[in-house]
Design an enzyme around this catalytic site. Structure first.
Site, short mmCIF file in Angstrom:
data_model
loop_
_atom_site.label_atom_id
_atom_site.label_comp_id
_atom_site.label_asym_id
_atom_site.label_seq_id
_atom_site.Cartn_x
_atom_site.Cartn_y
_atom_site.Cartn_z
N LYS A 11 1.98 9.90 3.91
CA LYS A 11 2.92 8.79 3.87
C LYS A 11 4.31 9.34 3.55
CE LYS A 11 1.04 6.31 0.62
NZ LYS A 11 0.79 5.30 -0.43
N LYS B 201 -3.83 3.51 8.55
CA LYS B 201 -3.57 2.39 7.65
C LYS B 201 -2.30 1.66 8.09
CE LYS B 201 -3.27 4.59 3.79
NZ LYS B 201 -3.10 4.77 2.35
#
Length: 251
Positions: free
Chosen positions: A29, A87
């Protein structure tokens, strides 16, 4: 319960690789772009190459707007770059119908390319602060869209935590709904070692952390430390043993 650790770049991923025996999933991320901020495709590729081949890499697609086509393309990019967990933070979806539309496009885009990839519909424990879908709606959104899992994180990283917004009994309900739908249930959001007892008891499948394994406990300025990863995993394993002992039938 699986341990997901979120490095913010290749250097931290190399630190995760040093602690690979203590973690289950390396998550890519970009924290400065939000709770589920997306990193660059080449960073996903480099991290995939940096960590052991038997450790899955997950990637966040971002705190996404309600733009199903845009999000589907981004999700495919993450899969092509080497992520096996995709995700999607449903930040801009204000209704379950919008969220299902976004996730349905993601599932098709990802599964057409890589059928064994796992798609995770991610929402926010503090949804009331940003106006997105209710946290307890996530398992049904994931089920209706064909996703593989549902996840809660926190959107606003201001020191508040998962249980500050969705208390343990509501998290237990989230996990129950996910499992009834045949989904993985993932929980994150400034999770600390002190939370592991509750997370274990309610049957959480994946716990996601960053700050808890960073120097100084700071997800933004601290750096992931292998020793902290090992200590966190040891605490996870302790709670797993204790929970198994409590659950075991007498005799």
């Amino acid at each position: 319960m699986l341990l997901l650790i979120s490095p913010d770049g290749v250097e931290e991923a190399l630190d995760c690789a040093k602690a690979a025996e203590h973690l289950d999933i390396v998550d890519v991320k970009k924290p400065d772009e939000g709770s589920l901020g997306a990193n660059y495709p080449w960073v996903i590729r480099e991290i995939r190459e940096a960590v052991p081949a038997d450790k899955p890499v997950s990637a966040t697609v971002g705190d996404v707007p309600y733009k199903p086509g845009t999000v589907a393309q981004a999700a495919l990019g993450a899969a092509v770059s080497g992520a096996s967990y995709i995700k999607v933070g449903l930040y801009g979806c204000t209704t379950p119908e919008q969220a299902v539309e976004v996730m349905t496009g993601v599932v098709r885009a990802v599964k057409d390319y890589r059928p064994d990839a796992l798609v995770v519909a991610s929402g926010y424990a503090d949804a009331h602060r940003i106006g997105c879908v209710n946290p307890l709606a996530l398992p049904d959104i994931a089920r209706r869209s064909g996703s593989d899992g549902a996840m809660l994180d926190t959107a606003v990283k201001d020191g508040s935590r998962l249980f500050d917004h969705v208390p343990p009994d509501a998290c237990a309900e989230f996990v129950r709904r996910a499992h009834e739908a045949g989904l993985l249930a993932a929980l994150a959001g400034s999770v600390k070692a002190a939370d592991l007892g509750v997370l274990t008891r309610i049957g959480t499948d994946i716990v996601g952390v960053r700050g808890a394994v960073c120097e100084g406990g700071d997800r933004n300025t601290g750096r992931i430390k292998p020793l902290l990863v090992a200590a966190f995993r040891a605490e996870m394993d302790r709670h797993a043993r204790e929970n198994a002992t409590v659950a075991a039938p007498a005799g």
